[in-house]
Design an enzyme around this catalytic site. Structure first.
Site, PDB file in Angstrom:
ATOM      1  N   HIS A   1      33.447  31.468  74.105  1.00 46.78           N
ATOM      2  CA  HIS A   1      32.392  32.048  72.785  1.00 46.78           C
ATOM      3  C   HIS A   1      31.416  32.507  74.112  1.00 46.78           C
ATOM      4  CE1 HIS A   1      33.428  27.670  70.514  1.00 46.78           C
ATOM      5  NE2 HIS A   1      33.786  27.760  71.852  1.00 46.78           N
TER       6      HIS A   1
ATOM      7  N   ARG B   1      10.041  28.276 104.476  1.00 44.34           N
ATOM      8  CA  ARG B   1       9.379  28.766 103.045  1.00 44.34           C
ATOM      9  C   ARG B   1       9.443  30.130 102.751  1.00 44.34           C
ATOM     10  NH1 ARG B   1       4.570  25.310 102.024  1.00 44.34           N
ATOM     11  NH2 ARG B   1       4.654  22.990 103.482  1.00 44.34           N
TER      12      ARG B   1
ATOM     13  N   GLU C   1      25.626  25.985  90.374  1.00 45.83           N
ATOM     14  CA  GLU C   1      25.528  26.412  91.853  1.00 45.83           C
ATOM     15  C   GLU C   1      26.494  27.259  92.894  1.00 45.83           C
ATOM     16  OE1 GLU C   1      23.700  24.549  95.491  1.00 45.83           O
ATOM     17  OE2 GLU C   1      22.956  25.005  93.017  1.00 45.83           O
TER      18      GLU C   1
ATOM     19  N   GLU D   1      21.219  34.133  95.145  1.00 45.73           N
ATOM     20  CA  GLU D   1      20.415  33.748  95.836  1.00 45.73           C
ATOM     21  C   GLU D   1      20.482  34.576  97.015  1.00 45.73           C
ATOM     22  OE1 GLU D   1      18.511  29.559  95.659  1.00 45.73           O
ATOM     23  OE2 GLU D   1      20.382  29.062  96.330  1.00 45.73           O
TER      24      GLU D   1
ATOM     25  N   CYS E   1       4.197  30.247 100.877  1.00 48.97           N
ATOM     26  CA  CYS E   1       3.592  30.658 102.642  1.00 48.97           C
ATOM     27  C   CYS E   1       3.502  29.138 103.183  1.00 48.97           C
ATOM     28  CB  CYS E   1       1.939  30.765 101.144  1.00 48.97           C
ATOM     29  SG  CYS E   1       1.883  31.958 100.399  1.00 48.97           S
TER      30      CYS E   1
ATOM     31  N   TRP F   1       3.948  34.577 100.491  1.00 50.86           N
ATOM     32  CA  TRP F   1       4.842  34.330  99.864  1.00 50.86           C
ATOM     33  C   TRP F   1       4.014  35.371  98.560  1.00 50.86           C
ATOM     34  CZ3 TRP F   1       6.375  33.499  94.821  1.00 50.86           C
ATOM     35  CH2 TRP F   1       7.745  33.744  94.781  1.00 50.86           C
TER      36      TRP F   1
ATOM     37  N   LYS G   1      23.970  29.897  94.279  1.00 53.77           N
ATOM     38  CA  LYS G   1      23.870  30.465  96.039  1.00 53.77           C
ATOM     39  C   LYS G   1      24.289  31.753  95.756  1.00 53.77           C
ATOM     40  CE  LYS G   1      22.849  27.193  98.194  1.00 53.77           C
ATOM     41  NZ  LYS G   1      21.306  26.580  96.748  1.00 53.77           N
TER      42      LYS G   1
ATOM     43  N   ASN H   1      -2.890  29.501 100.480  1.00 56.24           N
ATOM     44  CA  ASN H   1      -1.492  29.157  99.477  1.00 56.24           C
ATOM     45  C   ASN H   1      -1.894  28.626  97.829  1.00 56.24           C
ATOM     46  OD1 ASN H   1       1.302  28.684  98.913  1.00 56.24           O
ATOM     47  ND2 ASN H   1       0.814  26.628  99.630  1.00 56.24           N
ATOM     48  N   GLY H   2      -0.860  29.602  96.897  1.00 59.66           N
ATOM     49  CA  GLY H   2      -1.087  28.983  95.747  1.00 59.66           C
ATOM     50  C   GLY H   2      -1.697  30.145  94.486  1.00 59.66           C
TER      51      GLY H   2
ATOM     52  N   LYS I   1      11.047  28.694 100.121  1.00 58.57           N
ATOM     53  CA  LYS I   1      11.813  27.441 100.335  1.00 58.57           C
ATOM     54  C   LYS I   1      10.817  25.902  99.421  1.00 58.57           C
ATOM     55  CE  LYS I   1      14.974  24.447 102.293  1.00 58.57           C
ATOM     56  NZ  LYS I   1      16.181  24.419 101.675  1.00 58.57           N
TER      57      LYS I   1
END
Length: 607
Positions: A502, A27, A479, A486, A2, A74, A483, A98-99, A602
């Site tokens: 395994h 964000r 990573e 995402e 947010c 968000w 990516k 926000n929160g 973000k």
């Protein structure tokens, strides 16, 4: 998550609020809205989706008024739609938030029993009704806000506006960041300094538990008990950066290409290239006396810390515990008295990382932080900060912040090795020289973009991808997978190559691309054995290696991406570039929102 903006201005503020909200798009958000007070009356415009939808509404139905609040949301409570979009109203109160209000269900039940009706699914509307009830019971606006704030549990940043009060915003912070901007005859609120950069670079950051009254000529800040507190004004560094795509299609592409420059800036902050030495660093602990280092972070920052574990243990012989912050904060691990803690966060506001920091603080462990925002909460609450000099990173999927984090961590590992006596002056000079070459090698990696773009066309056709690596290439494989999923929404997993037999080998078939990150190093032959196991089962191998690795692989790969031959220390930084580009081009071909992928934010400032 947010973004909040508030302005007590001298002219119409709605267009200014929208402009500021655009600077907070990085964000992540799914709806947006603006409310103003005009002629003593509250009015608002809200829209689902991108800010362009809100701008369209404002063009059709403009909002006047010299005071206003705005928000990019968000979704946490309630689906993303216009009804759940902020600002929310209750009688003569408007709010953006926000929160997460953790006790919202209890408060909602109480308010409904008191006759208050809810039009949204959000926890935010509870706060609006709480304040409105205080007003109905006779409290003045400031007192009503204060009384309501004392009822709230959770993490939140809030801005309130009141009907009939054209010179008053009330702001509060308990977790997510909130800053006050100082102007000439006007004042501002913003989730960060970037949002306020067109208006002012003089910023006061609210601290946890603060609430404030913001008027055109002043700000007054209080603690939760209502006692006045002093908070310093600072010149915001972040306002000096231009947030612009330049000639690139997306911010992510621009930020990938900025890496040689920002890596160089970051390394120069910690290394004396001329003298071939690491610079003296002000530390709250003595590396030579430590028996353990705790590293904790979230997401990509956690993977940077996972790579750093190899460096600290290999070069400095310093034992490292690395934890995802959301696990670290709850597993109640015993902390050694001869230990130190290092926290990594791009924004410096990551809620779980901050909570883990405070856990270590309560145990008396000295604390350092690697952050990209030097004015952030994590930076302010650490004994020492190690800034990354990446500049604002707008794309939600971290790229240049990641490689700058690695640059800082590699520099710190070598400094620790020097202080602990495991690296001679000659070896220190060699390692500093190797690090100094990183920007050049990163630039060379960027020149592979056409080959990687072509490969991405094929990758965009699949549903699952496996990444493999050993040693520092193992966290880099994770990573790479992170990516890809995402921003392209393709399911991907990263594994240690030695773990293939395994379990993950069961996934291998003719439709499964396997991306192997394998610079030619002391364990390259082990990785080749894993590639042969994949090839034997018809897997499509995409090998990312160097010239010698390509020569010795003896595997019929779908594609081989050949990077420059680089020293072992800097390989994770350089090899990060092609895995970023591969994810980026794949997402472009799939038509996803590269800079603002769905469901992501973000800066994750709540659990």
């Amino acid at each position: 998550m947010c973004g909040i903006v508030g302005i007590v201005g001298r002219g119409d503020v709605a267009p200014l609020i929208v402009d500021a909200l655009k600077r907070l798009e990085y964000r992540g958000y799914d709806s947006a809205g603006v409310a103003t007070l005009d002629g003593g009356q509250l009015d608002r415009r809200r829209a689902q989706g991108k800010l362009v939808n809100l701008e369209r509404k404002l063009k059709e139905e403009p909002l006047g008024g010299r005071i206003g609040i705005g928000h990019t949301r968000w979704a946490t409570h309630g689906v993303p739609n216009e009804t759940n979009a902020h600002p929310h109203f209750s009688h003569d109160v408007a709010i953006v938030h926000n929160g997460i209000i953790e006790n919202f269900a209890e408060l909602r039940t109480e308010l409904m029993a008191d006759g208050y009706e809810f039009s949204s699914q959000t926890d935010t509307e509870v706060v609006a009704h709480l304040v409105a009830r205080e007003r109905k019971n006779g409290a003045e606006p400031v007192a009503a806000a204060h009384n309501a704030l004392k009822r709230l549990q959770g993490a939140f940043a809030i801005a309130l506006m009141f009907r009939g009060e054209d010179d008053l915003l009330v702001a509060a912070r308990n977790g997510p960041p909130l800053a006050v901007g100082h102007g000439e005859g006007e004042m501002y609120l913003g989730s960060d300094a970037v949002a306020l950069s067109p208006f002012t670079d003089v910023i006061t950051y609210l601290e946890d538990g603060d609430w404030a009254t913001v008027r055109r000529d002043r700000v007054e800040i209080f603690d939760i008990e209502g006692r006045p507190v002093e908070r310093s004004r600072t010149k915001a560094r972040s306002t000096s950066f231009m947030v612009d795509k330049g000639n690139h299609r997306h911010f992510m592409e621009k930020e990938i290409h900025e890496q040689p420059e920002v890596i160089g800036h970051t390394l120069a902050h910690y290394l004396d290239f001329v003298g071939g030495k690491t610079k003296d660093i002000a530390l709250p602990f003595d590396f030579a006396k430590l028996d353990r280092l705790y590293i904790s972070a979230c997401g990509t920052a956690y993977l940077a810390g996972s790579i750093a574990k190899y460096w600290f243990e290999r070069y400095a012989r310093l034992a490292v515990d690395i934890d995802i912050a959301s696990e670290f904060r709850y597993r109640e691990m015993p902390l050694s008295p001869n230990s130190a803690a290092l926290f990594i966060s791009q924004s410096g506001e990551t809620a779980d990382t901050l909570a883990s920091l405070r856990y270590c603080r309560s145990a008396g462990v000295p604390i350092a932080a690697v952050v990209n925002v030097q004015e952030s909460t994590i930076a302010r609450e650490s004994d020492a900060i190690f800034p990354t000099l990446a500049g604002p990173e707008i794309g939600v999927a971290s790229t240049k912040a990641f490689t700058c984090q690695l640059s800082v961590l590699a520099s710190l590992a070598i400094r620790a090795a020097v202080e602990r006596g495991f690296v001679s002056p000659e070896r220190e000079r060699e390692l500093v020289r190797e690090l100094s070459e990183t920007p050049r090698f990163a630039s060379a990696a960027l020149k592979l973009d056409r080959q990687i773009e072509k490969l991405a066309r094929e990758l965009a056709q699949v549903k699952h991808v496996l990444y493999l690596g050993r040693d520092t290439s193992f966290p880099l494989a994770m990573e790479g997978a992170l990516k890809l999923k995402e921003i392209s929404y393709i399911h991907a997993e990263g594994y240690a190559a030695g773990e293939l037999k395994h379990g993950p080998i069961a996934l291998i078939d003719e439709s499964m691309p396997v991306i192997v990150i394998a610079p030619h190093d002391r364990i390259f032959d082990k990785t080749v054995s894993n590639m042969q196991e994949v090839a034997a089962r018809g897997g499509k191998i995409i090998l990312i290696t160097d010239t010698e690795g390509a020569r010795r692989a003896t595997i019929d790969a779908l594609e081989t991406i050949i990077l420059p031959t680089v020293p072992e220390l800097i390989a994770p930084i350089v090899y990060a570039v092609p895995i970023q580009m591969l994810a980026y081009f794949t997402a472009v071909f799939m038509g996803t929102d590269v800079d603002q992928p769905r469901n992501l934010a973000k800066s994750v400032t709540v659990e």
